[in-house]
Design a protein around this motif. Structure first.
Motif, mmCIF file in Angstrom:
data_model
loop_
_atom_site.group_PDB
_atom_site.id
_atom_site.type_symbol
_atom_site.label_atom_id
_atom_site.label_comp_id
_atom_site.label_asym_id
_atom_site.label_seq_id
_atom_site.Cartn_x
_atom_site.Cartn_y
_atom_site.Cartn_z
ATOM 1 N N LEU A 272 -7.496 66.633 8.131
ATOM 2 C CA LEU A 272 -7.657 65.231 7.747
ATOM 3 C C LEU A 272 -7.022 64.975 6.385
ATOM 4 N N LEU A 273 -7.236 65.897 5.457
ATOM 5 C CA LEU A 273 -6.626 65.752 4.136
ATOM 6 C C LEU A 273 -5.111 65.738 4.238
ATOM 7 N N SER A 274 -4.548 66.615 5.059
ATOM 8 C CA SER A 274 -3.097 66.690 5.216
ATOM 9 C C SER A 274 -2.529 65.413 5.827
ATOM 10 N N ALA A 275 -3.332 64.746 6.667
ATOM 11 C CA ALA A 275 -2.874 63.511 7.295
ATOM 12 C C ALA A 275 -3.175 62.277 6.452
ATOM 13 N N GLY A 276 -3.783 62.482 5.287
ATOM 14 C CA GLY A 276 -4.114 61.368 4.417
ATOM 15 C C GLY A 276 -5.277 60.535 4.923
ATOM 16 N N LEU A 277 -6.165 61.157 5.675
ATOM 17 C CA LEU A 277 -7.310 60.444 6.238
ATOM 18 C C LEU A 277 -8.597 60.988 5.644
ATOM 19 N N GLU A 278 -9.619 60.131 5.586
ATOM 20 C CA GLU A 278 -10.918 60.549 5.077
ATOM 21 C C GLU A 278 -11.909 60.692 6.222
ATOM 22 N N GLY A 279 -12.744 61.717 6.123
ATOM 23 C CA GLY A 279 -13.759 61.930 7.152
ATOM 24 C C GLY A 279 -14.757 62.965 6.696
ATOM 25 N N GLN A 280 -16.009 62.721 6.988
ATOM 26 C CA GLN A 280 -17.064 63.666 6.631
ATOM 27 C C GLN A 280 -17.412 64.497 7.858
ATOM 28 N N VAL A 281 -17.159 65.800 7.776
ATOM 29 C CA VAL A 281 -17.379 66.688 8.914
ATOM 30 C C VAL A 281 -18.683 67.452 8.703
ATOM 31 N N THR A 282 -19.586 67.352 9.668
ATOM 32 C CA THR A 282 -20.873 68.052 9.564
ATOM 33 C C THR A 282 -21.210 68.715 10.899
ATOM 34 N N PRO A 283 -21.857 69.877 10.869
ATOM 35 C CA PRO A 283 -22.302 70.509 12.120
ATOM 36 C C PRO A 283 -23.488 69.755 12.708
ATOM 37 N N VAL A 284 -23.554 69.683 14.044
ATOM 38 C CA VAL A 284 -24.668 69.035 14.741
ATOM 39 C C VAL A 284 -25.075 69.920 15.919
ATOM 40 N N PRO A 285 -26.328 69.802 16.372
ATOM 41 C CA PRO A 285 -26.750 70.593 17.537
ATOM 42 C C PRO A 285 -25.990 70.184 18.789
ATOM 43 N N ALA A 286 -25.758 71.122 19.680
ATOM 44 C CA ALA A 286 -25.098 70.836 20.946
ATOM 45 C C ALA A 286 -26.054 70.119 21.895
ATOM 46 N N ASN A 287 -25.496 69.328 22.805
ATOM 47 C CA ASN A 287 -26.279 68.723 23.873
ATOM 48 C C ASN A 287 -25.665 69.120 25.216
ATOM 49 N N LEU A 288 -26.255 68.658 26.311
ATOM 50 C CA LEU A 288 -25.780 69.080 27.622
ATOM 51 C C LEU A 288 -24.408 68.513 27.964
ATOM 52 N N GLU A 289 -24.049 67.384 27.378
ATOM 53 C CA GLU A 289 -22.691 66.883 27.596
ATOM 54 C C GLU A 289 -21.674 67.843 26.994
ATOM 55 N N ASP A 290 -21.994 68.412 25.828
ATOM 56 C CA ASP A 290 -21.121 69.421 25.230
ATOM 57 C C ASP A 290 -21.018 70.646 26.145
ATOM 58 N N VAL A 291 -22.156 71.059 26.708
ATOM 59 C CA VAL A 291 -22.162 72.205 27.622
ATOM 60 C C VAL A 291 -21.264 71.921 28.815
ATOM 61 N N PHE A 292 -21.391 70.732 29.368
ATOM 62 C CA PHE A 292 -20.605 70.366 30.543
ATOM 63 C C PHE A 292 -19.113 70.366 30.219
ATOM 64 N N VAL A 293 -18.744 69.760 29.099
ATOM 65 C CA VAL A 293 -17.333 69.707 28.711
ATOM 66 C C VAL A 293 -16.801 71.108 28.438
#
Length: 311
Positions: A272-293
Motif C-alpha cells: 500500500l505504501l509503494s502504491a501511495g495508498l493508505e490503509g490500516q491492516v489488522t488481523p481478524v478471526p477467520a469465519n466459515l466464509e474464509d474457510v469456504f474460500v
C-alpha cells in the motif's frame, strides 16, 4: 461412506468421498451448486447407485438394503413436492399411510406435528395456497411423520425469508435433541455455522471436514482486515500480490485471505505504501466464509500450480 464416487457420462459428480456422520448430530453439507451435495444425499438414501465405494447407513449396506432403510429415514427436498390440491391435513394423512404409521396413531401424530410446526390453525388450507414458510414447515412435518432416526434435508431453506429460516433451524435442533440425526445441505454460511459438524464439497471432492471451530482455527493468522478511504483502489493493489488468495469488500473495509505459508501483514502494508495508498491492516478471526474460500479457491489455484489447498 468410503471411496464414494458417481459419474454421469464424462462428468464426475462425486469423487472418492470418505465421510462418517455420528448419530444425534446436525451435520452440514456446504458447497456451491453443482458441488455434488444432492448427488451424495441421493446415494445415501439409496435413490442413486454409486459407481464405486461403500455406503453404510444405520447399519445397513446401501444400495443393497435401501428398501429396509426407507422406513427409518426422512427426506426433504429443495423443491416443494407435496400435493398442492390436498389440504395440509390430507397431505399428512396420506404420507402417514405411505410410511406405515398405524391408523390408530395417525390423528394424534398429525395433531402433535400441527402444533409443533405452527400449522394447527390452517390444517384445512390447500397446500398450493400456502406461503413459503408454511410450505417449508409442512414439508418438514411430512418428512418426520413416521419419526425417522435419520433425516436428510437437501437445501431446505433456499426459498424462504430469514425469519422463517431461523424458525426452521430451531425445529431442526428440537429434532436433534429428541434423538434424530440430521444431514443438511446448504450454501448459506450462517446455516453452516449452526451445524455441530460440517463437510465442504467442491466439484465432487471433499475439501474440508470438521466442527466450525476446528475449520476456522485452521486459518489462524491468514485473515486480515484493511480499513481504507479508497477501498476499491486498495483492493486492486492487494489482489495482485503473491500469497493473497482473495480480497473482498465489506462496507468500507476489505477482508483479505492469505494462502497457507504465503503473504503477511507487513507485505500488505508495504504494498500500500509503494502504491501511495493508505490503509490500516489488522488481523481478524477467520469465519466459515474464509474457510469456504480457502478450501475451494485454494484447490483451484493448486490445479493451476499456484497454491496448495485450504484446511
Amino acid at each position: 461412506m468410503r471411496g464414494l464416487s458417481k459419474r454421469f457420462g464424462n462428468l464426475v459428480a462425486v469423487d472418492r468421498v470418505d465421510l462418517s456422520v455420528p448419530r444425534g448430530q446436525v451435520y452440514g453439507f456446504l458447497g456451491p451448486n453443482g458441488s455434488g451435495k444432492s448427488t451424495t444425499i441421493r446415494m445415501l438414501c439409496g435413490l442413486l447407485t454409486p459407481c464405486a465405494g461403500e455406503i453404510e447407513v444405520l447399519g445397513l449396506r446401501i444400495p443393497e438394503q435401501a428398501e429396509a432403510l426407507r422406513r427409518r429415514i426422512g427426506y426433504m427436498t429443495q423443491r416443494f413436492s407435496l400435493f398442492e390440491d390436498l389440504s395440509i391435513r390430507e397431505n399428512l394423512e396420506f404420507l402417514a399411510a405411505v410410511q406405515g404409521v398405524p391408523r390408530a396413531a395417525t390423528a394424534r401424530r398429525i395433531d402433535d406435528l400441527a402444533g409443533q410446526f405452527h400449522l394447527q390453525d390452517c390444517q384445512t388450507q390447500l397446500a398450493g395456497t400456502l406461503s413459503g414458510g408454511q410450505r417449508q414447515r409442512l414439508a418438514l412435518a411430512a418428512a418426520v411423520i413416521h419419526q425417522p432416526e435419520l433425516l436428510f434435508l437437501d437445501e431446505p431453506t433456499s426459498a424462504v425469508d430469514p425469519e422463517s429460516r431461523r424458525d426452521f433451524w430451531e425445529k431442526l435442533f428440537d429434532l436433534a435433541d429428541a434423538g434424530s440425526t440430521l444431514l443438511v445441505s446448504t450454501h448459506y454460511m450462517d446455516e453452516a455455522e449452526r451445524c455441530h459438524r460440517l463437510a465442504i464439497l467442491d466439484q465432487g471432492v471433499l475439501v474440508a471436514d470438521g466442527t466450525p471451530a476446528q475449520l476456522t482455527a485452521a486459518l489462524h493468522g491468514r485473515t486480515l482486515e484493511v480499513g481504507a478511504a479508497q477501498p476499491r483502489q486498495v483492493q486492486r493493489v492487494l489482489a495482485t500480490l503473491a500469497g493473497v488468495l482473495s480480497v473482498a469488500q465489506i462496507g468500507n473495509t476489505l477482508r483479505v485471505l492469505l494462502d497457507r505459508g504465503g503473504g503477511s501483514l507487513d507485505q500488505l502494508q508495504q504494498a500500500l505504501l509503494s502504491a501511495g495508498l493508505e490503509g490500516q491492516v489488522t488481523p481478524v478471526p477467520a469465519n466459515l466464509e474464509d474457510v469456504f474460500v480457502s478450501a475451494t479457491r485454494g484447490r483451484q489455484a493448486q490445479r493451476h500450480g499456484a497454491a496448495e489447498p485450504g484446511p
